[in-house]
Design an enzyme around this catalytic site. Structure first.
Site, PDB file in Angstrom:
ATOM      1  N   LYS A   1      31.365  35.422  52.217  1.00 40.51           N
ATOM      2  CA  LYS A   1      30.548  36.507  51.676  1.00 40.51           C
ATOM      3  C   LYS A   1      29.634  37.061  52.756  1.00 40.51           C
ATOM      4  O   LYS A   1      29.414  36.402  53.793  1.00 40.51           O
ATOM      5  CB  LYS A   1      29.721  36.022  50.481  1.00 40.51           C
ATOM      6  CG  LYS A   1      28.674  34.958  50.811  1.00 40.51           C
ATOM      7  CD  LYS A   1      27.974  34.481  49.547  1.00 40.51           C
ATOM      8  CE  LYS A   1      26.896  33.434  49.831  1.00 40.51           C
ATOM      9  NZ  LYS A   1      25.760  33.938  50.616  1.00 40.51           N
TER      10      LYS A   1
ATOM     11  N   CYS B   1      19.672  32.850  50.374  1.00 37.13           N
ATOM     12  CA  CYS B   1      20.899  32.815  49.584  1.00 37.13           C
ATOM     13  C   CYS B   1      20.767  31.981  48.310  1.00 37.13           C
ATOM     14  O   CYS B   1      21.298  32.349  47.263  1.00 37.13           O
ATOM     15  CB  CYS B   1      22.067  32.326  50.437  1.00 37.13           C
ATOM     16  SG  CYS B   1      22.465  33.474  51.774  1.00 37.13           S
TER      17      CYS B   1
ATOM     18  N   ASP C   1      26.474  27.836  51.254  1.00 41.38           N
ATOM     19  CA  ASP C   1      26.341  28.174  52.680  1.00 41.38           C
ATOM     20  C   ASP C   1      25.819  27.045  53.578  1.00 41.38           C
ATOM     21  O   ASP C   1      25.011  27.286  54.477  1.00 41.38           O
ATOM     22  CB  ASP C   1      25.416  29.388  52.860  1.00 41.38           C
ATOM     23  CG  ASP C   1      25.836  30.582  52.022  1.00 41.38           C
ATOM     24  OD1 ASP C   1      26.960  30.568  51.490  1.00 41.38           O
ATOM     25  OD2 ASP C   1      25.040  31.525  51.902  1.00 41.38           O
TER      26      ASP C   1
END
Length: 203
Positions: A82, A118, A21
């Site tokens: 996601k 994350c 990410d």
């Protein structure tokens, strides 16, 4: 917690990189973002030379943008969009099963943001599934230094190897006689950028 030394080894052909990410909208929000990117770019480029497979995720890319252009993710699996915080989605888990020459890796090198969200959730799931996780501290960050450092401590507590970009490169190369060592020299000679992980000395 003592870790079996055999589990700290990184072996080419049995190791993969997860890029979590690192997206455009985080650029101005993340602590030491530019420096983290410099270290991550060095690591990614080195792992490409060593043919380490890579997998990339993006958290809600419609809102947070795409993976930053500084990263050469050509040839990587993904990017996989996601919404859950862990990278271990069903789609990514399916790719993971054959990521290293048709088989699952033994070890995952983990970089990205945010360390306490994350990255940490990904590390937890990967440890639950039995992978050795090497969280690269100078290639991970959060909006605050406190969240970043405490997340690294929690990941160490669950058995992750907390490491640095240069340590990963040397663990994978293992020997100065390796045929790829000369190809890595220019990257290795590029100094790792200080990102606030340890007290800075003026000496």
């Amino acid at each position: 917690m003592a870790i079996n030394p055999a589990k700290a080894i990184l072996k080419r052909g049995y190791t993969a990189l997860f890029i979590c990410d690192v997206q455009e909208k985080f650029t101005k929000a993340i602590f030491q973002f530019d420096k983290m990117v410099q270290n991550s770019t060095k690591l990614i480029n080195a792992l490409k030379i060593l043919n380490v497979p890579m997998l990339v995720s993006e958290q809600n890319p419609k809102s947070l943008g795409k993976t930053i252009p500084e990263f050469d993710i050509s040839g990587a699996k993904g990017p996989f969009a996601k919404t859950q915080f862990s990278m271990c989605t069903p789609e990514i888990n399916k790719e993971l099963a054959t990521l290293c020459n048709g088989q699952k890796p033994e070890s995952i090198i983990l970089i990205g943001i945010e360390t306490h969200v994350c990255v940490e959730n990904t590390a937890i799931d990967l440890r639950r599934y039995g992978y050795e996780v090497h969280t690269v501290a100078d290639c991970c960050s959060s909006r605050t230094l406190e969240d970043r450092l405490l997340a690294l401590e929690r990941m160490r507590d669950i058995g992750c190897h907390i490491t640095t970009s240069e340590n990963v490169i040397f663990k994978l190369i293992r020997d100065a006689n390796d045929e790829q060592f000369k190809n890595l020299l220019a990257l290795i000679k590029t100094p790792t950028v200080y990102t606030g992980l340890v007290p800075h000395s003026n000496i």
